[in-house]
Design an enzyme around this catalytic site. Structure first.
Site, PDB file in Angstrom:
ATOM      1  N   HIS A 477     -43.181  89.720  59.528  1.00 36.07           N
ATOM      2  CA  HIS A 477     -42.589  90.606  60.541  1.00 36.07           C
ATOM      3  C   HIS A 477     -41.156  90.173  60.862  1.00 36.07           C
ATOM      4  CE1 HIS A 477     -42.773  93.158  64.260  1.00 36.07           C
ATOM      5  NE2 HIS A 477     -41.880  92.263  64.668  1.00 36.07           N
ATOM      6  N   GLU A 478     -40.989  88.907  61.179  1.00 34.67           N
ATOM      7  CA  GLU A 478     -39.656  88.439  61.566  1.00 34.67           C
ATOM      8  C   GLU A 478     -38.691  88.475  60.386  1.00 34.67           C
ATOM      9  OE1 GLU A 478     -38.937  88.301  64.548  1.00 34.67           O
ATOM     10  OE2 GLU A 478     -40.979  88.312  65.336  1.00 34.67           O
ATOM     11  N   HIS A 481     -37.237  91.874  60.184  1.00 32.42           N
ATOM     12  CA  HIS A 481     -36.067  91.984  61.070  1.00 32.42           C
ATOM     13  C   HIS A 481     -34.845  91.342  60.412  1.00 32.42           C
ATOM     14  CE1 HIS A 481     -37.689  93.724  64.690  1.00 32.42           C
ATOM     15  NE2 HIS A 481     -38.542  92.745  64.918  1.00 32.42           N
ATOM     16  N   HIS A 484     -33.213  93.456  57.950  1.00 27.64           N
ATOM     17  CA  HIS A 484     -32.454  94.518  58.613  1.00 27.64           C
ATOM     18  C   HIS A 484     -31.032  94.039  58.910  1.00 27.64           C
ATOM     19  CE1 HIS A 484     -32.863  97.968  61.826  1.00 27.64           C
ATOM     20  NE2 HIS A 484     -32.081  98.304  60.815  1.00 27.64           N
TER      21      HIS A 484
END
Length: 695
Positions: A477-478, A481, A484
């Site tokens: 998940h991180e 990010h 991104h």
């Protein structure tokens, strides 16, 4: 007395590929550096607002985009340390700087001459021949000034600035109070009987935690999720589970100087007043104005639709757990400190595997490798770890990120282990964001410097760090990010990377989680830490079959928190936050066996700063998008399909906030999604139920 010279290492980053030289950054140097950087930024703002030339996009908007570079550098270093490696010196300065920075930006936001220039450009934006990205950047600045009070009368501006300053201080104190409670509480176990049921990996982590706290020969239960969660799962001692659980949920609610309830009450009152000053019915309306959801009604419609299905599923799960308790000859109800323990037993019975059986196959090193491999297959990037580079803590690791042509694309820092100087949870942030503008220091554009912070249990010396499946998801998940930020390819800093609306920012991260459980990824990277043997196929099949196990519990935990958040921020007055929380949960008929994932006194997403206030729903809003987005790969029969991956990169990961999120999502997918894909993913839809719950 002459002012102390500023430590230039805080603002002139000439370390490895432009990294700060962390070894030259001293805590005592931050105060002077902040003062100098604020003064420099004020001078830049005065030059822009006082420019005698008519306002143009370049001399006003672009000038604002690059102004305050030194302040951004000092701030990113300071707030990074405040979250990941704090101490008394940093915390004392944080309490000073949070309101001071608020005053600084309030002064800019109410600079009449500066807003007049922005307002002029906004009024004639159709005549300026702007690119789509430039239109978005201008809109962001104009709306930012309006929400900062630029259109208010002087007295109202002064009150708004006062509110913002107070809110900044309250948010800093809230987070410090939670961290203090987490840091100070531990349960030291020294008798073998107290360790009944605990697997070796957890004993090792608890022994390491005890040693870190100066205790030799014992085992410490701490409030780090990487320890408290498995302790509640495996401990056979119900009395100890209850003791640890009650300490976990009481963070921020222990009375005395660290009690957060008064902070919450004051925060909610100030937020409501701020919304009224700016012409909104409530704070949720203010926060949702620039999001995909738009209104609280839209948010609550989604949450309530999910709630009904989640609660029904959770009650079915609770009945199954109660059956296990009865089988053991016990007559107590399922309480919150029982749920994880008996859910693990039920998982083992239903799917014939336990978390402890799975964990030896999930080494931190291998999961990191899996993150990079997936990114390489999808987006063509490669990672190279570099050693010996100064960092802010010895546990931090540095990676160079290259694109498919061998060009350095980003720097990535990974900070993976829990420690008492780090706040709980996991997050992504940046020391430097990607953009292409020239800066006054002579550089053109900047390389993104992105970091992930996690709180995994640090293993004993010489042993590998082993993750739970949930830990591995967190890592993916991180890193989603982080991608991104690292894949950003925009011109202007304000729309770089994660500079998107709050309910779109979780899409790249939640979407990336899907690739963790792609069979070929698990087959390659889920290998036993001692033998190197891959996870047996029957165990892999069981893991995949159990993906929606306990979904009712997890969704009730989350959705209740999101609904309480919205209730707080749609009310005109909240005199007693805990009464409002209780009222919402009563209306929902919240099962007594489950608690909110984040009870109000330690709800840091919402009260330790403003980031997710009236916005905690965004995880689920983005999950509607991410479930549909992953379906794009499934529909073509290849989860690494290069055409779909290119569309994903070009329309989601690289464009930041330079395009409206609805427009960019439609460009990728061709349509906006229906919540059904998300419900199916969680095993809560009728389709999933008919399919046996493994959809």
């Amino acid at each position: 007395m002459a002012q102390a010279p500023v430590n230039r290492a805080l603002v002139e980053w000439d370390g490895h590929h432009g990294l700060p030289k962390f070894d030259l950054v001293k805590d005592e140097d931050f105060a002077e550096a902040f003062d100098a950087a604020i003064a420099s930024h004020e001078a830049e703002i005065d030059a822009i607002s006082g420019n005698p030339e008519p306002a143009t996009f370049d001399n006003t908007v672009v000038a604002l985009e690059v102004a305050g570079d030194e302040l951004s550098r000092v701030s990113s270093l300071f707030w990074g340390k405040a979250g990941a490696h704090t101490n008394d010196t940093i915390q004392a300065l944080e309490r000073v700087m949070a309101p001071k920075m608020s005053r600084h930006y309030s002064k800019i936001g109410t600079n009449a001459a500066l807003f007049a220039r922005i307002d002029t450009l906004w009024d004639k934006r159709k005549e300026l021949d702007l690119t789509l990205e430039q239109e978005r950047v201008l809109e962001r600045h104009w709306k930012g000034f309006v929400k900062a009070g630029a259109k208010l009368e002087k007295a109202e501006q002064d009150r708004l600035a006062e509110i913002n300053e107070k809110l900044a201080g309250l948010g800093a104190q809230f987070g410090q109070n939670v961290l203090g409670d987490e840091k100070d509480w531990s349960l030291l176990l020294t008798e073998e009987a107290d360790l009944e049921g605990l697997p070796t990996f957890l004993r090792d982590a608890m022994a390491s935690a005890a040693k870190d706290r100066g205790e030799q020969g014992g085992y410490a239960v701490t409030l780090s999720r990487s320890i408290i969660d498995p302790f509640l799962t495996f401990s056979a001692r119900r009395d100890l589970r209850e003791q640890a659980f009650k300490a976990w949920v009481a963070r921020g609610e222990n009375g005395g100087k660290r009690d957060n309830i008064a902070i919450v009450r004051e925060t909610l009152g100030l937020r409501a007043e701020k919304a009224k000053l700016l012409g909104y019915d409530n704070y949720a309306a203010l926060k949702l104005d620039d999001t995909m959801a738009k209104t609280a009604a839209s948010v609550n419609s989604l949450l309530n639709k999910v709630w009904d299905k989640a609660r029904s599923k959770a009650l079915e799960e609770e009945a199954s757990l109660a059956g296990l308790i009865a089988e053991e000859g016990k007559n107590h109800p399922v309480m919150p400190w029982d749920w994880r323990h008996y859910a693990e037993k039920l998982r083992e019975r239903t799917f014939s595997f336990s978390e402890s059986e799975l964990k030896p196959y999930l080494q931190l090193e291998k999961v990191i490798d899996a993150c990079f491999d997936v990114a390489g297959r999808l987006f063509g990037i490669k990672a190279k770890e570099v050693k010996g580079v100064p960092v802010y803590h010895p546990d931090v690791r540095v990676f160079e990120i290259y694109d498919g042509e061998g060009k350095l694309k980003a720097l990535f820092l990974g900070d993976y282990f829990a420690r008492s100087s780090k706040r709980s949870g996991a997050w992504m942030s940046s020391f430097q964001s990607q953009h292409k503008l020239p800066l006054k220091n002579g550089s053109v554009g900047e390389l993104p410097i992105i970091y992930n912070v996690c709180n995994f249990a640090k293993p004993a010396e010489g042993k590998p760090a082993l993750l739970s499946l949930e830990d591995a998801r967190t890592l993916f998940h991180e890193f989603g990010h982080a991608l991104h930020g690292m894949l950003s390819d925009v011109t202007y800093p304000s729309v770089s990377g994660t500079g998107v609306s709050r309910d779109f920012v979780e899409l790249p991260s939640q979407l990336y989680e899907h690739w963790l459980t792609v069979p070929e990824i698990l087959e390659k990277y889920a290998v036993h830490y001692e033998t190197g043997a891959p996870m047996p196929k029957d165990l892999l099949d069981k893991v995949l079959a159990a993906r929606t196990f306990n979904a009712g519990f997890a969704t009730v935990e989350y959705t209740s928190s999101a609904l309480v958040d919205m209730a707080f921020h749609t009310k005109a007055v909240v005199d007693d936050p805990m009464a409002v929380q209780a009222e919402v949960l009563a209306e929902l008929n919240m099962p007594a066996s489950i608690v909110m994932r984040h009870a109000t006194p330690h709800f840091q997403h919402v009260f330790s700063g403003d980031g997710y206030s009236a916005g905690y729903y965004s995880y689920m809003w983005s999950e509607v998008l991410d479930a549909d987005a992953f379906s794009a790969f499934e529909e073509v029969g290849d989860v690494f399909d290069p055409v779909t991956a290119r569309k994903l990169k070009n329309n989601v990961y690289s464009v930041g906030g330079s395009i409206d999120p609805e427009v960019t999502y439609k460009a990728f997918r061709g349509k906006l999604p229906d919540p059904e894909a998300m419900l199916k993913k969680r095993g809560l839809s009728m389709i999933a139920e008919l399919a046996g719950g493994d959809a």
